[in-house]
Design an enzyme around this catalytic site. Structure first.
Site, PDB file in Angstrom:
ATOM      1  N   SER A 296      30.138  40.617  32.152  1.00 42.00           N
ATOM      2  CA  SER A 296      31.129  39.374  31.904  1.00 42.00           C
ATOM      3  C   SER A 296      30.490  38.116  32.279  1.00 42.00           C
ATOM      4  CB  SER A 296      32.347  39.531  32.395  1.00 42.00           C
ATOM      5  OG  SER A 296      33.224  38.444  31.675  1.00 42.00           O
TER       6      SER A 296
ATOM      7  N   HIS B 111      29.596  40.389  27.837  1.00 42.87           N
ATOM      8  CA  HIS B 111      31.079  39.979  27.485  1.00 42.87           C
ATOM      9  C   HIS B 111      31.250  38.568  27.487  1.00 42.87           C
ATOM     10  CE1 HIS B 111      35.320  40.971  27.493  1.00 42.87           C
ATOM     11  NE2 HIS B 111      35.411  40.214  28.433  1.00 42.87           N
TER      12      HIS B 111
ATOM     13  N   ASP C  55      33.875  35.510  27.252  1.00 39.61           N
ATOM     14  CA  ASP C  55      35.262  35.277  27.383  1.00 39.61           C
ATOM     15  C   ASP C  55      35.416  33.958  26.789  1.00 39.61           C
ATOM     16  OD1 ASP C  55      36.437  37.540  28.722  1.00 39.61           O
ATOM     17  OD2 ASP C  55      35.406  36.882  30.477  1.00 39.61           O
TER      18      ASP C  55
ATOM     19  N   MET D 277      38.126  31.251  25.966  1.00 43.98           N
ATOM     20  CA  MET D 277      39.759  30.984  26.314  1.00 43.98           C
ATOM     21  C   MET D 277      40.219  29.568  26.008  1.00 43.98           C
ATOM     22  SD  MET D 277      39.299  31.978  30.272  1.00 43.98           S
ATOM     23  CE  MET D 277      38.698  33.523  30.988  1.00 43.98           C
TER      24      MET D 277
ATOM     25  N   HIS E  51      35.728  38.240  23.591  1.00 43.64           N
ATOM     26  CA  HIS E  51      36.900  38.431  24.012  1.00 43.64           C
ATOM     27  C   HIS E  51      37.678  37.161  23.759  1.00 43.64           C
ATOM     28  CE1 HIS E  51      40.012  39.621  27.680  1.00 43.64           C
ATOM     29  NE2 HIS E  51      40.331  39.338  26.345  1.00 43.64           N
TER      30      HIS E  51
ATOM     31  N   MET F   4      40.466  35.031  23.933  1.00 43.54           N
ATOM     32  CA  MET F   4      41.906  34.876  24.665  1.00 43.54           C
ATOM     33  C   MET F   4      42.228  33.358  24.397  1.00 43.54           C
ATOM     34  SD  MET F   4      40.768  36.135  28.575  1.00 43.54           S
ATOM     35  CE  MET F   4      39.059  35.978  27.864  1.00 43.54           C
TER      36      MET F   4
ATOM     37  N   MET G 128      43.714  45.363  29.726  1.00 43.53           N
ATOM     38  CA  MET G 128      43.338  44.476  30.756  1.00 43.53           C
ATOM     39  C   MET G 128      44.006  45.038  32.148  1.00 43.53           C
ATOM     40  SD  MET G 128      41.827  42.033  29.241  1.00 43.53           S
ATOM     41  CE  MET G 128      41.672  40.962  30.307  1.00 43.53           C
TER      42      MET G 128
ATOM     43  N   GLY H 144      42.456  35.137  31.938  1.00 43.55           N
ATOM     44  CA  GLY H 144      42.466  33.742  32.129  1.00 43.55           C
ATOM     45  C   GLY H 144      41.298  33.481  33.353  1.00 43.55           C
TER      46      GLY H 144
ATOM     47  N   ASP I  16      38.976  45.521  31.606  1.00 46.63           N
ATOM     48  CA  ASP I  16      38.480  44.244  31.729  1.00 46.63           C
ATOM     49  C   ASP I  16      39.307  43.729  32.979  1.00 46.63           C
ATOM     50  OD1 ASP I  16      37.250  42.008  31.644  1.00 46.63           O
ATOM     51  OD2 ASP I  16      38.239  41.270  29.843  1.00 46.63           O
TER      52      ASP I  16
ATOM     53  N   GLY J 210      32.631  41.413  35.928  1.00 48.28           N
ATOM     54  CA  GLY J 210      31.758  40.052  35.959  1.00 48.28           C
ATOM     55  C   GLY J 210      31.553  39.777  37.356  1.00 48.28           C
ATOM     56  N   SER J 211      32.328  39.424  38.312  1.00 40.07           N
ATOM     57  CA  SER J 211      31.933  39.395  39.747  1.00 40.07           C
ATOM     58  C   SER J 211      31.294  40.327  40.461  1.00 40.07           C
ATOM     59  CB  SER J 211      33.340  39.133  40.386  1.00 40.07           C
ATOM     60  OG  SER J 211      34.234  38.367  39.895  1.00 40.07           O
TER      61      SER J 211
HETATM   62  C1  DX5 Z   1      39.678  37.655  32.514  1.00 40.27           C
HETATM   63  C2  DX5 Z   1      38.180  38.084  31.860  1.00 40.27           C
HETATM   64  C3  DX5 Z   1      37.272  38.878  32.309  1.00 40.27           C
HETATM   65  C4  DX5 Z   1      36.772  38.600  33.704  1.00 40.27           C
HETATM   66  C5  DX5 Z   1      36.274  39.559  34.550  1.00 40.27           C
HETATM   67  O1  DX5 Z   1      40.229  37.185  31.810  1.00 40.27           O
HETATM   68  O2  DX5 Z   1      38.709  38.500  30.359  1.00 40.27           O
HETATM   69  O3  DX5 Z   1      36.133  39.347  31.531  1.00 40.27           O
HETATM   70  O4  DX5 Z   1      35.497  37.689  33.390  1.00 40.27           O
HETATM   71  O5  DX5 Z   1      35.959  39.285  35.559  1.00 40.27           O
HETATM   72  P1  DX5 Z   1      36.065  40.089  37.007  1.00 40.27           P
HETATM   73  O6  DX5 Z   1      35.267  41.468  36.601  1.00 40.27           O
HETATM   74  O7  DX5 Z   1      35.433  39.238  38.178  1.00 40.27           O
HETATM   75  O8  DX5 Z   1      37.534  40.666  37.241  1.00 40.27           O
HETATM   76 ZN    ZN Z   2      37.155  39.441  29.174  1.00 39.69          ZN
END
Ligand code: DX5
Ligand code: ZN
Length: 218
Positions: free
Chosen positions: A7, A30, A32, A34, A63, A65, A137, A142, A175, A197-198
């Site tokens: 991500s 991935h 995101d 938003m 993705h 959002m 989720m 977010g 996710d 992601g992290s």
């Molecule tokens: C959250 C995103 C995720 C996010 C996940 O709203 O949709 O894709 O980047 O990040 P981590 O893995 O850091 O929770």
């Molecule tokens: Zn996401």
């Protein structure tokens, strides 16, 4: 073997090219998007997706959002330059989920539906024909770096059961808060598409974490 999507939200946007190079062994990037309406945050949109598509051959999992994502499908699709493998929308954000999924499938790519933590999976019963992937989720959408919601583990199992009872086989993705500790829990519950992601971008060796997530065995 799990499918792994890195991500990009957790990457350093000041040097996206180097960041993307670090996750070259991921199955997907991935992405995101938003809008500050559906979720209380704004990330990026088509111009950034176009730049990403130029610097990597990794297929993109977008993705969305955003409220009423059907409005954005043309511009998102065009920005991906043929690299978008799947667009995932939120069930809660679509007045006409069936029409939105149909519009994604009409573009010849995969369609996914993401479910917020409070949304039951049973609402997907009548759209399974248009679906390639259900995204449970495991945080409220977010933001990156949030804590995994343990209570989503039974929901992943329920998703698996619902799909089996309908006789359909779809990929179950997760996710939010996915790392080497939570990974085994979601895999055991039936998830095979892990988005992180992290845990990936925050690691010293992102490629190793991708490999470890991919080879979780339960
Ligand atoms: C959250 C995103 C995720 C996010 C996940 O709203 O949709 O894709 O980047 O990040 P981590 O893995 O850091 O929770
Ligand atoms: Zn996401």
């Amino acid at each position: 073997m799990q499918t792994i999507a890195a991500s990009l939200l957790a990457a350093d946007f000041a040097c996206l090219e180097q960041e993307v190079a670090k996750v070259a062994n991921a199955d997907y990037l991935h992405v995101d998007v938003m809008d500050g309406q559906f979720v209380p945050n704004i990330s990026f949109g088509p111009p950034v997706i176009a730049s990403i598509a130029k610097i990597t051959p990794i297929p993109l999992h977008v993705h969305l959002m955003v409220e009423e994502p059907i409005r954005l499908l043309d511009s998102i699709f065009a920005s991906g330059e043929g690299q978008i493998d799947c667009i995932t929308v939120h069930a809660e954000a679509c007045k006409h989920l069936h029409r939105t999924l149909q519009a994604i499938k009409d573009r010849g790519i995969k369609a996914g539906v993401a479910l917020n933590p409070a949304t039951s999976v049973t609402g997907l019963e009548h759209v399974t024909e248009l679906l390639d992937r259900v995204l449970v989720m495991t945080v409220n959408p977010g933001f990156g770096g949030q804590q995994f919601l343990l209570e989503m583990v039974p929901k992943i199992k329920a998703t698996h059961q619902l799909l089996s009872s309908l006789g359909v086989s779809k990929e179950i993705g997760v996710d939010g808060g996915i790392d080497l500790e939570t990974g085994p829990l979601v895999v055991e519950a039936g998830a095979s598409f892990l988005i992180a992601g992290s845990a990936i971008f925050g690691a010293d060796e992102p490629d190793r974490v991708i490999e470890q997530l991919r080879s979780i065995v339960v």
